[in-house]
Every structure is written in structure tokens, then in C-alpha cells.
Design an enzyme around this catalytic site. Structure first.
Site, PDB file in Angstrom:
ATOM      1  N   LYS A  82       0.795  -1.241   0.000  1.00 22.98           N
ATOM      2  CA  LYS A  82       0.000   0.000   0.000  1.00 22.98           C
ATOM      3  C   LYS A  82       0.820   1.281   0.000  1.00 22.98           C
ATOM      4  O   LYS A  82       0.346   2.320  -0.431  1.00 22.98           O
ATOM      5  CB  LYS A  82      -0.929   0.026   1.228  1.00 22.98           C
ATOM      6  CG  LYS A  82      -2.097  -0.924   1.143  1.00 22.98           C
ATOM      7  CD  LYS A  82      -3.014  -0.723   2.348  1.00 22.98           C
ATOM      8  CE  LYS A  82      -4.124  -1.757   2.362  1.00 22.98           C
ATOM      9  NZ  LYS A  82      -5.097  -1.515   3.435  1.00 22.98           N
ATOM     10  N   ASP A 118     -10.025   3.011   2.740  1.00 22.28           N
ATOM     11  CA  ASP A 118     -10.119   2.303   4.022  1.00 22.28           C
ATOM     12  C   ASP A 118     -10.771   3.184   5.104  1.00 22.28           C
ATOM     13  O   ASP A 118     -11.691   2.750   5.798  1.00 22.28           O
ATOM     14  CB  ASP A 118      -8.733   1.886   4.521  1.00 22.28           C
ATOM     15  CG  ASP A 118      -8.145   0.733   3.719  1.00 22.28           C
ATOM     16  OD1 ASP A 118      -8.922  -0.083   3.192  1.00 22.28           O
ATOM     17  OD2 ASP A 118      -6.901   0.649   3.630  1.00 22.28           O
TER      18      ASP A 118
END
Ligand code: ATR
Length: 293
Positions: A82, A118
Site C-alpha cells: 500500500k 479504508d
């Protein structure tokens, strides 16, 4: 760009028109994302498909180049890629930049744009599932890793009044608290000092892997002080009811499990890729069924 439906019953048609999506991570075999997104494509009758790709560290750059070369529309990025993936994109959304991680890539005619869904996914699940508005709340964050960063940023932006951040490695809690200092009142705190703030906390968010399958008997902090009026939220969703949440419920606190964050990070990614409203109910249904299986 809104994708056109190709007629009911077309389902996930793997043909020469199929719009491709994927997940890059290591490992990816356990992921529920392919199940969830393919179900959503089918629900909307989109000729699109989503697969999981095991991308080894060291091969991420080549994999991202493959998105351009093969014209994938969208990709999710998961552990451990990420942060590194940000180096290979053409543009990064301001929120993903502030969080320091990307979990969703959108390919706009060869230009790769990175987002982070997220944190906003988490806040939406808190609102829709726990009925909790973050505005004015005093929050205790347990953990300061990658997941915690996205969640803490979104909570701070949504108007959390105070955020205490505890982490095993204290430096990381201090760093995260400092990085959010311009958004809200944020302080690092030690696990041993939680007694001092117990009476002030409205929401606890557990962001570590403690209690995750197979270590389901573990719990990170003393839960004997949990009480009615407190919300305890666990990012772990395997099992759905962790020991932390079980003990929270037993003490009358409101328990919020981690599945919603997973669902809604996918919902936002789906909406970025397709320009269509995601069919949330069926996405949740298929993931829940698979977790029960
Ligand atoms: P993720 O992206 O899932 O957040 P991560 O960035 O590796 O993964 O972060 C894991 C978090 O869980 C960290 O806050 C980690 O604490 P450290 O920063 O001290 O490593 C926390 N964590 C993992 N195992 C833990 C344990 N046994 N006790 C306490 N904290 C733990």
C-alpha cells in the site's frame, strides 16, 4: 466514465469486452474481494471481472506497469504494497497522500490515480451499522499501523473531538498523533496509562491483529471497565465476534465488528471504477455467507 450494463443475465462475461479489475497483494489467497466485486458486477449486469494476483515484493512496479499495458480499469492494493505503490502512480488523491497509503487505483485512459478508501469505508460503516456519528466524539485508538492511519485520518476529518493513540511501539503512536495534530486534538498514550482516560472515552477502535483467527482467545487490553454508552469497534472480522467484542457486549457496551469496513472500502472502490452505485446488500451477503461456510 460510467460502465454500461450489457443486459440482465450477462453476468461476469469473460469475453473480449470484459473490463478487468484485480487485487495486488502478498498473500491474497484468503481475500474475499474477488467474491464481493464479482457478485456486485453481476448484480448490475456489468461485463466486468475481478481476480486476485499474488504480487511478490520486488515485482510491484512491473505489476503496476501491467495495469497500463493491459488496460485494467481498476486495482485494489493490499499488504504489503500500500505504501510502495504510491511511487508508481501518476496522481495521488490528497487524502491518500495525507494517510500515506493507497488501496485503490483507477485507470483513467492510461493515467493511474491512487485513492485510499479504508478510512472513509470505516467511517461509513460506523455510521450505517453502529448509528454513530463521529462528530464531537472522544476516541481511543489501539494500534498505529497501516490500517490505523487511514481510520485515524478519517475520524479526525469527521470531527472527532479528541483522539488518544496507544501502540506497542510508542514512537509510532507519537508519529501518528503528530501527523493529525492539525486536524484535531490528538495525543499518544501508553497502554499502561489507559486508566487515566477511561471515564472520557466514547469510542474505542481496535486496529491491531490481536484476537484474529487463529488466536481468538487473545485480547489487547483490560475490558473490565467497559460500560453502557461506550462503543467498541474492532477492525478484525475473522472471527466476526472477537473476544474484545464479546466482552464489550457482556458489559453493556455497543459492539461494532470489522466486516463493515471491509465491505465499504470495497463499495467506494467499486463506485470509483464503475461510476455506479454499489449494491451494498448483496456484497455484504456474499461475504458473510463465505465467512460462515
Ligand atoms: P495493518 O496494516 O494491518 O495495520 P501493520 O501496519 O503491520 O498492519 O500494523 C499492525 C498493528 O498491530 C501495529 O499497531 C502493531 O503494533 P507495533 O507498531 O508495535 O508493531 C500492532 N500489533 C500487532 N501485534 C501486536 C501485539 N501482539 N500486541 C500489540 N500490538 C500489536
Amino acid at each position: 466514465m460510467e460502465q454500461q450494463a450489457v443486459g440482465s443475465g450477462s453476468g461476469v462475461g469473460l469475453d473480449s469486452q470484459t473490463v478487468l479489475h484485480g487485487l495486488f497483494g502478498d498473500p491474497v489467497k484468503h481475500s474475499k474481494s474477488p467474491l464481493m466485486h464479482n457478485r456486485a458486477f453481476r448484480e448490475l449486469g456489468l461485463n466486468a471481472a475481478y481476480a486476485a494476483f499474488h504480487v511478490d515484493p520486488g515485482r510491484l512496479k512491473a505489476a503496476v506497469e501491467g495495469i497500463r499495458a493491459m488496460g485494467f480499469r481498476g486495482v485494489n492494493v493490499t499488504i504489503p504494497h500500500k505504501v510502495e505503490v504510491m511511487d508508481y502512480l501518476d496522481e495521488i488523491d490528497e487524502h491518500a497522500l495525507a494517510i500515506g497509503a493507497v488501496n485503490t487505483i483507477v485507470n483513467e485512459d492510461g493515467r493511474l490515480i491512487g485513492y485510499n478508501t479504508d478510512g472513509i469505508g470505516y467511517v461509513r460503516s460506523l455510521r450505517e451499522e453502529a448509528g454513530l456519528s463521529v462528530q464531537g466524539k472522544r476516541v481511543l485508538m489501539l494500534g498505529a499501523g497501516g490500517a490505523a492511519r487511514g481510520v485515524a485520518y478519517a475520524l479526525a476529518r469527521e470531527g472527532a473531538e479528541t483522539m488518544w493513540i496507544a501502540n506497542r511501539t510508542a514512537d509510532k503512536a507519537v508519529q501518528l498523533a503528530d501527523s493529525l495534530g492539525s486536524l484535531t486534538d490528538t495525543r499518544a498514550i501508553g497502554y499502561d496509562d489507559l486508566a487515566a482516560i477511561r471515564g472520557d472515552v466514547d469510542l474505542i477502535v481496535h486496529n491491531t491483529s490481536v484476537g484474529m483467527h487463529p488466536n481468538v482467545d487473545e485480547v489487547l487490553i483490560d475490558t473490565s471497565w467497559f460500560h453502557e454508552g461506550l462503543t467498541v469497534s474492532d477492525l478484525v472480522y475473522n472471527p466476526l465476534e472477537t473476544r474484545l467484542l464479546r466482552e464489550a457486549k457482556a458489559r453493556g457496551a455497543h459492539a461494532h465488528d470489522g466486516l463493515g469496513m471491509f465491505i465499504y472500502q470495497g463499495v467506494y472502490a467499486f463506485e470509483y471504477w464503475t461510476g455506479r452505485q454499489a449494491p451494498v446488500a448483496v456484497m455484504r451477503e456474499v461475504v458473510e455467507a463465505s465467512l460462515r461456510a
